[in-house]
Design an enzyme around this catalytic site. Structure first.
Site, mmCIF file in Angstrom:
data_model
loop_
_atom_site.group_PDB
_atom_site.id
_atom_site.type_symbol
_atom_site.label_atom_id
_atom_site.label_comp_id
_atom_site.label_asym_id
_atom_site.label_seq_id
_atom_site.Cartn_x
_atom_site.Cartn_y
_atom_site.Cartn_z
ATOM 1 N N CYS A 15 2.666 -6.801 1.486
ATOM 2 C CA CYS A 15 1.760 -6.265 2.500
ATOM 3 C C CYS A 15 1.226 -7.429 3.334
ATOM 4 O O CYS A 15 0.619 -8.360 2.787
ATOM 5 C CB CYS A 15 0.607 -5.532 1.820
ATOM 6 S SG CYS A 15 -0.726 -5.031 2.931
ATOM 7 N N SER B 60 0.820 -1.208 0.000
ATOM 8 C CA SER B 60 0.000 0.000 0.000
ATOM 9 C C SER B 60 0.857 1.262 0.000
ATOM 10 O O SER B 60 0.361 2.346 -0.298
ATOM 11 C CB SER B 60 -0.916 0.007 1.221
ATOM 12 O OG SER B 60 -0.151 0.012 2.417
ATOM 13 N N CYS C 251 4.001 -6.243 10.008
ATOM 14 C CA CYS C 251 3.729 -5.276 8.944
ATOM 15 C C CYS C 251 5.081 -4.792 8.450
ATOM 16 O O CYS C 251 5.952 -4.433 9.261
ATOM 17 C CB CYS C 251 2.897 -4.104 9.464
ATOM 18 S SG CYS C 251 2.673 -2.783 8.249
ATOM 19 N N GLY D 223 -4.884 -1.898 5.859
ATOM 20 C CA GLY D 223 -5.239 -2.542 7.119
ATOM 21 C C GLY D 223 -6.527 -2.059 7.739
ATOM 22 O O GLY D 223 -7.022 -2.655 8.697
#
Length: 270
Positions: free
Chosen positions: A73, A11, A185, A43
């Site tokens: 991601c 992203s 992440c 998210g």
């Protein structure tokens, strides 16, 4: 042998940690990196939205000639990976791999593992399910840290606020005697030093990029799809949304990677 590039998407800036790992482990491979800045953060979206977006980006990368796609991601890996593998004929590699789980199980001594991630990744329980499938005796504590992800996405990593925010998420895991922490992440790789300091040497840090790229390397070898020995790799970076601002963020946070030119990409429908 296959000179075609590897497609990588996220992203925003977090997935560049995967590109850095590709450059380290697979220095002959070309890369096309796609940052869907216009639609971040993933998210905080529904699973259905993330699946649709991930399929659109993967289709674009396949159209650019990618021989494999790396879903950099964690959120997209958690909810969209199975769909992408069914939809596309090229290999699709995610963040949660058997190699990563092996690393986690080899690292933990007291079988208490923490995961920091986005809200959607935490709700999916993808890391917990993968770890417990390998060893049901491991207790997995998941902490959603979307505020921390958003701060990194904005480049706010050089002031005291990032330390205080990270501490709020890390401290409960320290208090639970967690000895192994997964950076769930890819954005968190940009503040790994901050997280390490907050862990106070009580937790070992496990970051997925090394295992993900190692898995990709195995797949390319098995398919005889590695780049030729003399191949000179190319690196292409695309971003939706405010690509100029994203370029400034990359310049600020992704140091030591040389000059990076960001191409703007505009979806016909967003």
């Amino acid at each position: 042998m296959d000179k075609r590039p590897i497609g990588v998407f996220d992203s925003g800036i977090g997935g560049l940690s995967l590109v850095a790992e590709i450059r380290k482990q697979l220095p002959r491979e070309s890369v096309v990196y796609f940052a869907d800045v216009a639609r971040q953060p993933f998210g905080e979206k529904s699973p259905e939205e993330v699946i649709r977006i991930s399929a659109e980006i993967s289709s674009f990368l396949a159209g650019q000639g990618a021989k494999a796609v790396v879903v950099a991601c964690s959120t997209a890996s958690a909810v969209a990976l199975a769909v992408l593998r069914e939809k596309f004929p090229i290999p699709v590699v995610g963040i949660i791999t058997p190699r990563l789980i092996d690393d986690v199980l080899k690292t933990t001594k007291n079988k208490k593992v923490g995961v920091i991630s986005t809200e959607l990744t935490a709700r999916s329980a993808s890391f917990r399910k993968a770890i417990e499938a390998a060893d049901p005796a491991v207790a997995v504590y998941s902490v959603p840290c979307s505020r921390l992800v958003n701060m990194i996405s904005a480049g706010d990593i050089y002031d005291e606020k990032i330390v205080k925010t990270a501490d709020r998420y890390i401290l409960p895991l320290v208090e639970k005697d967690v000895d192994t922490l997964i950076l769930g992440c890819t954005h968190f790789n940009f503040i790994a030093d901050v997280i390490g300091a907050l862990a106070e040497k009580k937790m070992s840090i496990v970051s997925p990029p090394s295992a993900t790229v190692g898995t990709l390397a195995d797949i390319l070898r098995e398919k005889n799809a590695s780049a030729p020995p003399a191949h000179q790799p190319s690196y292409r970076y695309l971003a939706t949304g405010d690509s100029a601002e994203f370029a400034r963020l990359v310049d600020r946070l992704w140091k030591g990677q040389g000059t990076v030119t960001i191409e703007h990409h505009e979806w016909s429908v967003i």
